[in-house]
Write an enzyme that holds these catalytic residues in place. Sequence first.
Site, PDB file in Angstrom:
ATOM      1  N   SER A 193      79.023  48.369  64.483  1.00  0.00           N
ATOM      2  CA  SER A 193      79.077  47.041  65.538  1.00  0.00           C
ATOM      3  C   SER A 193      79.395  47.502  66.785  1.00  0.00           C
ATOM      4  CB  SER A 193      80.364  46.088  64.761  1.00  0.00           C
ATOM      5  OG  SER A 193      81.326  46.780  64.534  1.00  0.00           O
ATOM      6  N   HIS A 253      84.915  47.246  69.111  1.00  0.00           N
ATOM      7  CA  HIS A 253      83.814  46.338  69.768  1.00  0.00           C
ATOM      8  C   HIS A 253      84.110  46.477  71.157  1.00  0.00           C
ATOM      9  CE1 HIS A 253      84.113  43.609  65.655  1.00  0.00           C
ATOM     10  NE2 HIS A 253      83.292  44.927  65.784  1.00  0.00           N
TER      11      HIS A 253
END
Length: 316
Positions: free
Chosen positions: A144, A195
């Site tokens: 991610s 992230h």
Amino acid sequence: MQRRSRGINTGLLLLLSQIFHVGINNIPPVTLATLALNIWFFLNPLKPLLGSCLSVEKCYQQKDWQRLLLSPIHHVDDWHLYFNMASMLWKGIHLERRLGSRWFAYVITTFSLLTGVVYLLLEFALAEFMDEPDFRRNCAVGFSGVLFALKVLNNHYCPGGFVNVLGFPVPSKFACWAELLAIHFISTGTSFAGHLAGILVGLMYTCGPLKRIMETCSGVFPSNIDYPGQQYYFNSLGYSGYQDYYPRGRPGYPEEVPRNFDAYTAGLSEEEQLERALRASLRDQGDRRNSPPAYRFQLTPEEEMRRKRLHRFDGQ
């Protein structure tokens, strides 16, 4: 951190269904290889999750640097794999066809490594400034972070418009930050630093020196190798339509296939839609030269210049 017990991997089955629904032949090679690699290592992990996740303690203090390579291609469970690879499928199709397969492979490799490095720096900085050693032991795994970096690229190349985040329209240039906060607050166990590292790497490429450094280091292949074929578009629920896609506006790549102007226009910039509309208008006028005059729309000077240029182009 333990992998969820194997049963019916619904997320994996859903991912495979979506891939075959799009069509393997319609997925550019590097995107397809990335999907296959992550699926393979989900089914056949090189190490347990505790042996592949990324942390300051394991990498820096214990010198286990191979985790920089292992962590992006391992996932906690089938749904973790599904959400990451479904996002990769959408972003990969758009970006690989824009950047070219070889450059996109270079970008994926660089982002995978650099996102891990930035993540370690963020966790180390938090541990030092907040005097909290637990940040050194935070262990992250998954693709991610790379996807957040690719999202920055996608928003950079396709500016404008809005993205739906938790039911609220958000300008695309702020979508990464909105999704970063939304995921952190609604989904427990996600890595905020991982992230954030992806967003920072994406900004280093689009606004910083990373792209120039990569070009200097490569010096052997261009970043616009074309991949003609059908281009698919997705919404938050998956596949939503397609249009014929051909390279445009690049020297050495003339358009030899007529455009289908009745195709979907989702994903096109305002300028591209205007150019397509003008081409259609010129061709319609050619078909109706003996017909009574139709309504004439007032064009701006910029649109009139573009219309004349396209008229000369179509007349050749």
